[in-house]
Design a protein around this motif. Structure first.
Motif, PDB file in Angstrom:
ATOM      1  N   PRO A 105     -55.798  53.638 -25.500  1.00 34.18           N
ATOM      2  CA  PRO A 105     -56.881  53.527 -24.510  1.00 34.18           C
ATOM      3  C   PRO A 105     -58.275  53.607 -25.132  1.00 34.18           C
ATOM      4  O   PRO A 105     -59.216  53.011 -24.617  1.00 34.18           O
ATOM      5  CB  PRO A 105     -56.627  54.728 -23.582  1.00 34.18           C
ATOM      6  CG  PRO A 105     -55.188  55.048 -23.765  1.00 34.18           C
ATOM      7  CD  PRO A 105     -54.827  54.689 -25.174  1.00 34.18           C
ATOM      8  N   TYR A 106     -58.416  54.336 -26.248  1.00 31.84           N
ATOM      9  CA  TYR A 106     -59.735  54.395 -26.891  1.00 31.84           C
ATOM     10  C   TYR A 106     -60.114  53.021 -27.467  1.00 31.84           C
ATOM     11  O   TYR A 106     -61.255  52.581 -27.336  1.00 31.84           O
ATOM     12  CB  TYR A 106     -59.748  55.462 -27.999  1.00 31.84           C
ATOM     13  CG  TYR A 106     -61.051  55.451 -28.775  1.00 31.84           C
ATOM     14  CD1 TYR A 106     -62.260  55.710 -28.140  1.00 31.84           C
ATOM     15  CD2 TYR A 106     -61.068  55.144 -30.132  1.00 31.84           C
ATOM     16  CE1 TYR A 106     -63.461  55.670 -28.837  1.00 31.84           C
ATOM     17  CE2 TYR A 106     -62.261  55.102 -30.847  1.00 31.84           C
ATOM     18  CZ  TYR A 106     -63.448  55.365 -30.181  1.00 31.84           C
ATOM     19  OH  TYR A 106     -64.633  55.315 -30.873  1.00 31.84           O
ATOM     20  N   THR A 107     -59.156  52.343 -28.089  1.00 34.30           N
ATOM     21  CA  THR A 107     -59.446  51.002 -28.628  1.00 34.30           C
ATOM     22  C   THR A 107     -59.814  50.062 -27.485  1.00 34.30           C
ATOM     23  O   THR A 107     -60.720  49.230 -27.612  1.00 34.30           O
ATOM     24  CB  THR A 107     -58.239  50.449 -29.398  1.00 34.30           C
ATOM     25  OG1 THR A 107     -57.659  51.481 -30.177  1.00 34.30           O
ATOM     26  CG2 THR A 107     -58.637  49.299 -30.287  1.00 34.30           C
ATOM     27  N   GLU A 108     -59.103  50.202 -26.372  1.00 34.55           N
ATOM     28  CA  GLU A 108     -59.429  49.357 -25.209  1.00 34.55           C
ATOM     29  C   GLU A 108     -60.866  49.605 -24.760  1.00 34.55           C
ATOM     30  O   GLU A 108     -61.596  48.659 -24.443  1.00 34.55           O
ATOM     31  CB  GLU A 108     -58.455  49.646 -24.066  1.00 34.55           C
ATOM     32  CG  GLU A 108     -57.057  49.114 -24.362  1.00 34.55           C
ATOM     33  CD  GLU A 108     -56.027  49.529 -23.322  1.00 34.55           C
ATOM     34  OE1 GLU A 108     -55.004  48.856 -23.226  1.00 34.55           O
ATOM     35  OE2 GLU A 108     -56.238  50.543 -22.620  1.00 34.55           O
ATOM     36  N   ALA A 109     -61.260  50.866 -24.755  1.00 36.35           N
ATOM     37  CA  ALA A 109     -62.636  51.201 -24.360  1.00 36.35           C
ATOM     38  C   ALA A 109     -63.635  50.604 -25.356  1.00 36.35           C
ATOM     39  O   ALA A 109     -64.670  50.070 -24.966  1.00 36.35           O
ATOM     40  CB  ALA A 109     -62.799  52.714 -24.274  1.00 36.35           C
ATOM     41  N   LEU A 110     -63.313  50.673 -26.651  1.00 33.19           N
ATOM     42  CA  LEU A 110     -64.197  50.076 -27.670  1.00 33.19           C
ATOM     43  C   LEU A 110     -64.317  48.576 -27.467  1.00 33.19           C
ATOM     44  O   LEU A 110     -65.391  47.996 -27.593  1.00 33.19           O
ATOM     45  CB  LEU A 110     -63.634  50.314 -29.078  1.00 33.19           C
ATOM     46  CG  LEU A 110     -63.926  51.602 -29.810  1.00 33.19           C
ATOM     47  CD1 LEU A 110     -63.340  51.523 -31.217  1.00 33.19           C
ATOM     48  CD2 LEU A 110     -65.409  51.888 -29.895  1.00 33.19           C
ATOM     49  N   LEU A 111     -63.192  47.933 -27.168  1.00 32.75           N
ATOM     50  CA  LEU A 111     -63.200  46.482 -26.945  1.00 32.75           C
ATOM     51  C   LEU A 111     -64.071  46.130 -25.747  1.00 32.75           C
ATOM     52  O   LEU A 111     -64.755  45.106 -25.750  1.00 32.75           O
ATOM     53  CB  LEU A 111     -61.777  45.957 -26.741  1.00 32.75           C
ATOM     54  CG  LEU A 111     -60.941  45.799 -28.011  1.00 32.75           C
ATOM     55  CD1 LEU A 111     -59.463  45.635 -27.669  1.00 32.75           C
ATOM     56  CD2 LEU A 111     -61.421  44.609 -28.837  1.00 32.75           C
ATOM     57  N   PHE A 161     -58.595  62.392 -27.359  1.00 36.14           N
ATOM     58  CA  PHE A 161     -59.208  61.451 -26.413  1.00 36.14           C
ATOM     59  C   PHE A 161     -58.873  61.804 -24.960  1.00 36.14           C
ATOM     60  O   PHE A 161     -59.498  61.275 -24.030  1.00 36.14           O
ATOM     61  CB  PHE A 161     -58.771  60.010 -26.735  1.00 36.14           C
ATOM     62  CG  PHE A 161     -59.538  58.959 -25.971  1.00 36.14           C
ATOM     63  CD1 PHE A 161     -60.921  58.857 -26.097  1.00 36.14           C
ATOM     64  CD2 PHE A 161     -58.881  58.074 -25.122  1.00 36.14           C
ATOM     65  CE1 PHE A 161     -61.643  57.892 -25.382  1.00 36.14           C
ATOM     66  CE2 PHE A 161     -59.596  57.110 -24.404  1.00 36.14           C
ATOM     67  CZ  PHE A 161     -60.982  57.012 -24.544  1.00 36.14           C
ATOM     68  N   ALA A 162     -57.904  62.701 -24.757  1.00 30.08           N
ATOM     69  CA  ALA A 162     -57.442  63.013 -23.393  1.00 30.08           C
ATOM     70  C   ALA A 162     -58.572  63.314 -22.392  1.00 30.08           C
ATOM     71  O   ALA A 162     -58.547  62.805 -21.277  1.00 30.08           O
ATOM     72  CB  ALA A 162     -56.423  64.151 -23.437  1.00 30.08           C
ATOM     73  N   PRO A 163     -59.607  64.107 -22.786  1.00 35.39           N
ATOM     74  CA  PRO A 163     -60.657  64.417 -21.801  1.00 35.39           C
ATOM     75  C   PRO A 163     -61.417  63.182 -21.302  1.00 35.39           C
ATOM     76  O   PRO A 163     -62.056  63.236 -20.255  1.00 35.39           O
ATOM     77  CB  PRO A 163     -61.616  65.348 -22.578  1.00 35.39           C
ATOM     78  CG  PRO A 163     -60.807  65.891 -23.696  1.00 35.39           C
ATOM     79  CD  PRO A 163     -59.805  64.840 -24.048  1.00 35.39           C
ATOM     80  N   ILE A 175     -68.481  54.237 -23.011  1.00 31.56           N
ATOM     81  CA  ILE A 175     -67.312  55.091 -22.812  1.00 31.56           C
ATOM     82  C   ILE A 175     -67.813  56.405 -22.223  1.00 31.56           C
ATOM     83  O   ILE A 175     -68.568  57.118 -22.889  1.00 31.56           O
ATOM     84  CB  ILE A 175     -66.572  55.356 -24.138  1.00 31.56           C
ATOM     85  CG1 ILE A 175     -66.250  54.019 -24.836  1.00 31.56           C
ATOM     86  CG2 ILE A 175     -65.299  56.164 -23.914  1.00 31.56           C
ATOM     87  CD1 ILE A 175     -65.621  54.177 -26.203  1.00 31.56           C
ATOM     88  N   PRO A 176     -67.443  56.703 -20.974  1.00 29.23           N
ATOM     89  CA  PRO A 176     -67.928  57.951 -20.380  1.00 29.23           C
ATOM     90  C   PRO A 176     -67.414  59.175 -21.146  1.00 29.23           C
ATOM     91  O   PRO A 176     -66.356  59.107 -21.777  1.00 29.23           O
ATOM     92  CB  PRO A 176     -67.346  57.936 -18.958  1.00 29.23           C
ATOM     93  CG  PRO A 176     -66.733  56.590 -18.763  1.00 29.23           C
ATOM     94  CD  PRO A 176     -66.502  55.999 -20.114  1.00 29.23           C
ATOM     95  N   GLY A 177     -68.160  60.267 -21.067  1.00 29.09           N
ATOM     96  CA  GLY A 177     -67.733  61.499 -21.732  1.00 29.09           C
ATOM     97  C   GLY A 177     -68.267  61.567 -23.154  1.00 29.09           C
ATOM     98  O   GLY A 177     -68.863  60.621 -23.648  1.00 29.09           O
TER      99      GLY A 177
END
Ligand SMILES: Nc1ncnc2c1ncn2[C@@H]1O[C@H](COP(=O)(O)OP(=O)(O)O)[C@@H](O)[C@H]1O
Ligand SMILES: [Mg+2]
Length: 330
Positions: free
Chosen positions: A251-257, A289-291, A273-275
């Protein structure tokens, strides 16, 4: 056989005063001969620290807490002194971010070629001034600089030219591995592109293994064969670059994309990316990355997700690994 293998690598900063930082956490990676690999992630996630560890450039208070970095059969994590110096020749080199004092301000470019070549010369080898100049001119030519640059001092050169000189100095020892740490970040956009083109051309011609560190996924995807995504000191995804463009598994890579935006799309909607990124002064509990993750389940907050085969590479996500397992059982 891999050119470099890092296993269980943990690197921390242990300042005399101030807090300990666990900057690289349980990193396993391997680099194949001739591969061009990207290392991407937000600022402060540990990219430079990892790049320094892979080229044995860590300086106190940085310290390898555990793990190994096997380069061409030798553990370079423990190499020091003369053994390390000898290993650099035909070994591994680091090119720093432009403007980060890679060059000595009070030595001419020719003198700096002389310094690098003589520091790593074999015992029975003595290079004449003429030999150093001739070698220096060849190296300048390979990075598209004119021979007259040899007699210039760093302050007489533009940022792009200085970065080209830094690349030529790295090439001087004919390394099998070059780590480029944000090589174009401090440069103007047009100069960035020109310097990246030179790096790509050199890598294609000389076939050294290259690691391109950048916070910019776009630059990395354009240049590399494979991308390692770093988050909170860990590698969370490792995929071929073209596979990543069509679908990430973490999910982090998806957010970066989503932040980068696919240039082929008709409408590009950029999102942040919020947070906040994780605090690396704290020990790890669960997925870091969970939070910030919309998919997170309770287990993500307590269990460290292992980097397991997913897609064409690897990813460290409990939810995605579980989903893949379920579909493959249907
Ligand atoms: N010299 C240092 N002393 C203490 N902490 C450091 C030092 N250099 C980096 N760090 C910390 O290590 C973490 C990773 O830094 P770095 O490897 O530079 O990340 P990146 O290159 O991804 O921006 C950060 O939290 C940073 O604050
Ligand atoms: Mg950095």
């Amino acid at each position: 056989m891999a050119l470099l293998e890092a296993r269980g690598l943990n690197v921390g900063y242990h300042p005399d005063r101030g807090q300990r930082v666990w900057s690289v956490r349980d990193v396993d990676l391997s680099l194949e001969p001739g591969e061009f690999v990207g290392l991407v992630g937000e600022s402060g996630c540990g990219k430079s620290t990892l790049g320094f560890a892979l080229t044995r450039m860590l300086r106190p208070p940085a310290h390898i807490d555990s793990g190994s970095v096997i380069f061409d059969g030798t553990d370079i994590a423990t190499l020091t002194g003369e053994n390390l110096r000898q290993r650099r020749r035909g070994g591994f080199a680091l090119v720093l971010q432009s403007g980060m004092n890679a060059l000595n301000p009070v030595r001419s470019v020719a003198q700096q070629f002389g310094d690098v070549l003589s520091a790593h010369a074999r015992k029975d080898e003595k290079l004449s001034k003429a030999q150093v100049r001739s070698r220096g001119m060849d190296l300048l030519d390979s990075v598209k600089l004119l021979p007259e640059v040899l007699d210039r001092y760093p302050h007489e050169l533009s940022g792009g030219m200085r970065q080209r000189v830094a690349i030529a100095l790295a090439l001087a020892l004919e390394p099998q591995l070059i780590v480029f740490d944000e090589p174009t970040t401090a440069l103007d956009v047009m100069v960035q592109k020109a310097v990246m083109d030179t790096i790509k051309q050199l890598q294609a011609e000389r076939k050294f293994t290259a690691v391109l560190i950048s916070h910019d996924l776009g630059i990395v995807l354009e240049a590399t064969d494979r991308v390692l995504v770093m988050y909170g000191g860990r590698i969370v995804e490792d995929q071929p670059s073209d596979a990543l463009l069509t679908g990430a598994h973490h999910p982090y890579t998806e957010a970066l994309l989503r932040c980068y935006g696919d240039p082929r799309a008709d409408v590009v909607e950029l999102q942040g990316i919020p947070g906040a990124p994780p605090d690396l002064t704290l020990p790890l509990e669960g997925c870091s990355f969970a939070p910030r993750c919309e998919l997170a389940i309770d287990a993500c907050r307590t269990t460290q997700p292992p980097l397991v085969p997913l897609g064409e590479g690897r990813a460290a996500c409990l939810v995605r690994a579980q989903a893949t397992k379920e579909t493959s059982h249907v």
